[in-house]
Design an enzyme around this catalytic site. Structure first.
Site, PDB file in Angstrom:
ATOM      1  CB  ALA A 134      -0.943  -0.014   1.208  1.00 16.59           C
ATOM      2  NE  ARG A 146      -2.581   9.673  -9.364  1.00 14.83           N
ATOM      3  CZ  ARG A 146      -2.500   8.831  -8.347  1.00 14.83           C
ATOM      4  NH1 ARG A 146      -1.807   9.157  -7.260  1.00 14.83           N
ATOM      5  NH2 ARG A 146      -3.110   7.667  -8.392  1.00 14.83           N
ATOM      6  CB  CYS A 166      -8.249  -5.008   4.737  1.00 15.15           C
ATOM      7  SG  CYS A 166      -7.046  -3.783   5.241  1.00 15.15           S
ATOM      8  CB  VAL A 179      16.572  -3.647   0.174  1.00 14.78           C
ATOM      9  CG1 VAL A 179      17.643  -2.618   0.509  1.00 14.78           C
ATOM     10  CG2 VAL A 179      15.780  -3.219  -1.061  1.00 14.78           C
ATOM     11  CG  ASP A 208       1.280  -1.689   7.588  1.00 15.94           C
ATOM     12  OD1 ASP A 208       0.587  -0.652   7.571  1.00 15.94           O
ATOM     13  OD2 ASP A 208       0.831  -2.813   7.321  1.00 15.94           O
ATOM     14  CG  ASN A 233      -3.786   3.384   0.212  1.00 12.79           C
ATOM     15  OD1 ASN A 233      -3.013   3.171  -0.701  1.00 12.79           O
ATOM     16  ND2 ASN A 233      -4.800   2.599   0.477  1.00 12.79           N
ATOM     17  CE1 TYR A 293     -36.155  10.031  10.179  1.00  8.13           C
ATOM     18  CE2 TYR A 293     -37.417  11.993   9.625  1.00  8.13           C
ATOM     19  CZ  TYR A 293     -37.363  10.693  10.074  1.00  8.13           C
ATOM     20  OH  TYR A 293     -38.519  10.030  10.400  1.00  8.13           O
TER      21      TYR A 293
END
Lengths: 551, 551
Positions: A12, A23, A44, A82, A285, A307, A427
Site C-alpha cells: 500500500a 502524477r 484487509c 534489499v 506499516d 495509502n 433523515y
C-alpha cells in the site's frame, strides 16, 4: 539528469508513493523493490478470501508489475530483497531472490515502505506447518490449501484483535469450530472493557468458544500441532492454529542504516514523512504515526493510513507540500452481523493521558423500529474541561459504520459535544431516526458537561455500592420491569410518580436514577434537579448497560 | 405565580418545545392545542405505512396525549383550533372542534408550531374524492382505505420531490402502475439536472412512466377522477391521483396577529426562534430557516429540522441559551434500491449566489467490488476562491447515506476540499474502500482547484463542441472501448501510449482527456501537464457521465 526515486516495498505505502511521484512528475525514474511475489494486494481482504466471500484470488491483487509500468512508468522488481541501505553514498545493496544475484542500486531519494510482519510467539511448536499467520497472500494461500486438503473441524485462534475476529467469522462460516484464546480479560483489547462485553456476549451466542485471561505456552503434537496448552494448564484439542497477536514493523534494515526508530520500533518520521536521514522517507506499516487527539506517537498500521502516508511521501519528494495530519486510531470490523468500530482514545487512555473524561453510553436504534432499526450502543468519551470529543466506540448491527465516520469527521474538526445536536444530518426512515444517534450522543454529553445532568457508569455505581456509600438508587421504570430484575438496593419510583414522591426523598443525598436505556432515567433526573435536588446521577446506558456489565 | 406556556401544534416542533421546557423547569404550566386528532406522528413514515412496510398504524403515532401528561406533565388538547392570537393581551381564542365551544386561553409565552399543509392546485377536479395528498395520518388512512376498497390498478402522481418518489416506490410495490407528472424538465427538481438524469434512468428501468416538462390542467371524471389532462393536451387514464407538489406553511393566524412573515410565507424568527412579537416563538414547518452556506433565509420544512427548532424554542423560553445554527438544506430519500441524497447548495444555486463553483462528478463503489460494492456518483460543488465545499449530491445504492452525512459534518465545520483526504475514516472491506469515496472527492477537487488538474463537465464540453472551439478530445481508454462508443470527434490515444504520442500534440491547444469514470483520464491529464501542456481538462465523471448526460 533526472531524479531517481527508489522505493522499498510494493504494497500500500510504496505503490501509493510511486503513483503520486509520477502524477507530479513525468521525468523522475521510479523503481520499487519488494521481497514478495505478490504486490499491491488488499491485506484487509485476506480473511474474506479464506472465508470464500472472495471467490477469485486475483481480486486481491488487481495490480501487477505490468500495470505499474504501463500506467505509471514505474519499474517494480518482485522477489528482490534489499540487504543494506548506504545512506552516505545513497546506494542500496539488493539481492534477486530468484537468481541470488546481488547488485547495487543508486538513488537520489529513498522511500522505505517495508511494511510489518506478524509477531511470532517464542514457544515450543510454533514452527509446525499447521500454525498459520495472516499477513500476506501467500500465507492466506497456505491456510486455504490446508483447509482444502485436510478438512479441519476445529481451530484455535490466538488473539482477538480484528484479524482474529474476522478469521473467526470466516472460519466459522465454512463450518470450522472456533476457540479464541486471549491473554487479556476481554476480547478486542483495543476497546474499553465495558464495550468488549457486548462483543463477547454476541460471540457466545454464535457458539464461539472463548478463553480469556490466559496465554498459550506450548503447541503440542508430533508432526503437526493437535493441542494447544495454556498458562493455566488448560489444553485445547485442535486441527490447526491461527496466530493473530499483532504485527511489528520491518525496520531492521532501517535501524542498521542509522535511521531513528520510534514507538514499537517503527521508523520515526516528521509530517513530511522524512526520516532523520536526508532524502530518506518512510511510509506505511513500517512508519510511526501520531494521534490527532494527544499529538503523541502512535503505531496503528492499517491499509488506509499506509495509502495516505505513501501519497504524502510521494508528494513531498517530488516537490509537493502535502503533510500528514495524524490519525485518530480508527478501527472497524464486522463479525457475523455485528459491527464494532472505534475512533480516538478510550476511557482508559483518556485517564492515563490526564484528561477528566465524561462518559456516556447511548443505546439507540439506527433507524425507526418500524423500519427494521437495530439497536447500537455508542460509548463516547469527552473532555470535561474543553467539552471536546476524545473518542467513540460503537457496537451494533446496521449503520454503525456511518455513525463512526460522522464522529470521526466531527472529532477531526475539533467538535465540542454541543455541536453534534446542530448537525443537519440526512433523515428519512430508511436511513436514520429523526434525531440521529450521533446527535443524541452529543445531547447527552452536553447535558452532562454543561447542564448538570451528570451520568454515572455501572462501574462507578458498583464502586459506590461496594464502598457502602449513602446513595438512593431509583428505578424509574414501571413496576413490572422493576420486579423482574433491578439494581441491588434500588427502590422503584416509576417515572410518572416521581413528581409526587420527590418530597419524600432527601435532597442532600446522592441519588442515582435509571430506566432501561437512559432516556426516562434522565427524565426522572430532570424532575429531581428541577425540584432542587443537588446530587442526582443517571446511569449511563440505563439498566440494559448495567446488566451487561454485571458478569 | 408560575409561567404558562401555550403551544399551537402537537407534531414535531410543538412537542419538542414542550418536552424541552419541562426538562428545564418543573413549574411551568404547559398546554398544547392541535386541530388534528393524531399528534406527534412521524410524517416521514407515511409513505411506508401506505406501502405496508409499516404494518401497524400505531407505530406512526407512538406518543399520545396521555404519554405527554404522564411523562412531561404537559396537557395536550386535540381537535382544538386556535382562531385568534391576541398578542397584546396575551390571549388565544380557541374552538373545541368536537363541542364547538369557543374559549379564551391566556399565555405568558406562546409557541407557534402550526406546521404546513399541502399545496392544492387551483384546477377543475381537485375536489374529487380520489385525489389525495399526504401530509398527515388521516390522509394516509384515506389513501389506504381507497386502495383496499377499490383495488386501483393505476395512479398518477403529480410532483417528483421526495414524497412523490417515495409514494412511487410504495404504490408500485403493492402492484399499482405509476405515472409521474413533473412540470420541470427533470425529476427531483431539488437536484441539479445532471444528477436527476441518473434517477430518471433508474425509474425507467423500474417501469415507471414519466412525463416531464408538463403540467396538470384538469382532472376529469364524473364522480371520481379517471383521467388527468395535461397542458400539452396529453391525457392519462388513472384510477386515482396523488398530489405531491409541495407544502406551504400554516401562517394565516400568525399573519393576522401581526407576526412578520418571511420566505414562502413562513414565520420570520431569529436564532432564538423568537418572532417579531414579544414572547411569541415559532418553530417547525411554519417557521423560516436559513442556510449555513449562504446565511440567507431558506424554507425547507423537515421533521428533523422541526425537532431542532422546537428544542431550541423550548430551551430559550425556559431560560436556556440554545441557538439555531441554520440548515444545509439536506435531503435524502430511497426509491426502490436507489438512494438519492443532497446537502448544501446545487451548482445552479452556487452560480446564482455569485460563487465561482468548481464541479466534480466522482463515480466510485461504496465498498470493494469483491465485497459487493455498488457504484455511486457523487457530484460535489466547491468554491474556487475559498476552496470550501458548498454542496454535494449523491445518487447510488448502498452507503450513500453514510457519505452524505460525512460531507454534511465536514461542510458544517467549514471543510476545505483538501481536508477530506486527511480524514481517518473507518476502513474494512465490508464498509468502505481503502480511500473512501468522500476522500477521493476531496482529492479530485483539490487537484482541480489547487493543483491545476482542471475538470470539464459534459455540459461545458458540449458547449465547446457546439461553438466549434478548437479542442482536441483524447479518449484514453483502450481501443476496444473507444470503438464501441466515444465522444464525437475524440481521438483514441490509450493511456499507456500517451507518453510517446504526446509530442505529436499541440501544447497550446485546449485538450480534453477522458476515460470511463475519470481516473485514467486524470492520469493522461497528468502526463500532458507534466510534459508542459497548458490547457488540459479531464471530463468530470468520464465517459460514463458524459453518456448519461446525452439524452
Amino acid at each position: 539528469m533526472f531524479m531517481k526515486v527508489v522505493i522499498i516495498g510494493a504494497v500500500a505505502g510504496g505503490t501509493s508513493a510511486a503513483a503520486k511521484v509520477r502524477r507530479n512528475d513525468e521525468n523522475v525514474e521510479i523503481k520499487i523493490f519488494d521481497m514478495d511475489y505478490d504486490i499491491s494486494y488488499s491485506g484487509c481482504g485476506l480473511p474474506y478470501y479464506i472465508g470464500e466471500e472472495i471467490g477469485n484470488r486475483d481480486e486481491l491483487t488487481p495490480r501487477n508489475a505490468e500495470f505499474f509500468k504501463k500506467k505509471y512508468n514505474v519499474d517494480v522488481f518482485r522477489r528482490h530483497e534489499v540487504l543494506k541501505i548506504n545512506s552516505e553514498d545513497k546506494v542500496l545493496t539488493i539481492k534477486n531472490l530468484d537468481t541470488n544475484n546481488v547488485f547495487n542500486e543508486k538513488y537520489d531519494k529513498l522511500v522505505i515502505a517495508s511494511g510489518a510482519r506478524s509477531i511470532i510467539l517464542n514457544i515450543p511448536g510454533v514452527e509446525k506447518s499447521n500454525v498459520f499467520y495472516l499477513r500476506n497472500v501467500k500465507q492466506a494461500d497456505k491456510i486455504k490449501e490446508y483447509i482444502m486438503k485436510n478438512k479441519p473441524k476445529s481451530v484455535v485462534i490466538v488473539g482477538t484483535g480484528f484479524i482474529g475476529l474476522e478469521m473467526t467469522e470466516n472460519l466459522k462460516n465454512i463450518g470450522i469450530k472456533v476457540t479464541l484464546v486471549e491473554r487479556f480479560n476481554q476480547v478486542t483489547p483495543g476497546l474499553d472493557e465495558d464495550m468488549a462485553v457486548y462483543v463477547e456476549k454476541y460471540l457466545k451466542s454464535k457458539d464461539i468458544n472463548m478463553i480469556l485471561g490466559d496465554s498459550v505456552v506450548r503447541l503440542k503434537g508430533e508432526e503437526i500441532v493437535n493441542q494447544v496448552v495454556l498458562q493455566s494448564g488448560k489444553t485445547i484439542d485442535t486441527d490447526f492454529v491461527v496466530m493473530s497477536i499483532g504485527v511489528k514493523p520491518n525496520t531492521e534494515l532501517a535501524k542498521e542504516a542509522g535511521i531513528e526508530l520510534g514507538i514499537n520500533g517503527s521508523i520515526k518520521v516528521n509530517k513530511k514523512m522524512m526520516t532523520n536521514i536526508k532524502d530518506v522517507y518512510a511510509c506505511g506499516d513500517c512508519a510511526e504515526s501520531y494521534s490527532i487527539i494527544t499529538g503523541k506517537p502512535l503505531y496503528r498500521p492499517l491499509g488506509s493510513t499506509a495509502n495516505k502516508m505513501g501519497r504524502i511521501a510521494g508528494d513531498q519528494l517530488s516537490g509537493g507540500n502535502l503533510e500528514f495530519r495524524g490519525i485518530l486510531g480508527t478501527g472497524i470490523f464486522k463479525i457475523f452481523d455485528m459491527t464494532v468500530a472505534q475512533t480516538g482514545i478510550t476511557e482508559r487512555e483518556a485517564i492515563s493521558e490526564g484528561y477528566e473524561p465524561v462518559i456516556c453510553h447511548n443505546i439507540k436504534t439506527d433507524k425507526p423500529e418500524y423500519y427494521h432499526g437495530k439497536e447500537m450502543i455508542i460509548k463516547a468519551i469527552a473532555d470535561k474541561n474543553t467539552g471536546k470529543l476524545l473518542g467513540v466506540q460503537i457496537v451494533g448491527y446496521t449503520g454503525v459504520d456511518k455513525r463512526i465516520d460522522v464522529f470521526i469527521t466531527a472529532i477531526t474538526f475539533g467538535a465540542k459535544v454541543e455541536d453534534l445536536f446542530h448537525l443537519d444530518l440526512a433523515y428519512a426512515p430508511p436511513f436514520s431516526t429523526t434525531k440521529d444517534p450521533v446527535m443524541y450522543t452529543g445531547m447527552i454529553l452536553d447535558n452532562a458537561i454543561n447542564r448538570g445532568r451528570k451520568l454515572i457508569t455501572p462501574d462507578e455505581l458498583n464502586k459506590l455500592i461496594e464502598n457502602k456509600s449513602d446513595v438512593t438508587i431509583i428505578d424509574a421504570r414501571v413496576n413490572k420491569q422493576y420486579e423482574e430484575v433491578h439494581v441491588n438496593n434500588a427502590i422503584n419510583i416509576p417515572h410518572d410518580q416521581i413528581r409526587e414522591k420527590a418530597d419524600e426523598l432527601n435532597k442532600e443525598k446522592i441519588i442515582v436514577t435509571y430506566c432501561n436505556k437512559g432516556v426516562t432515567g434522565n427524565a426522572a433526573q430532570n424532575i429531581l434537579i428541577n425540584k432542587g435536588f443537588k446530587k442526582v446521577y443517571n446511569i449511563s446506558g440505563g439498566h440494559k448497560n448495567y446488566k451487561a456489565q454485571t458478569k
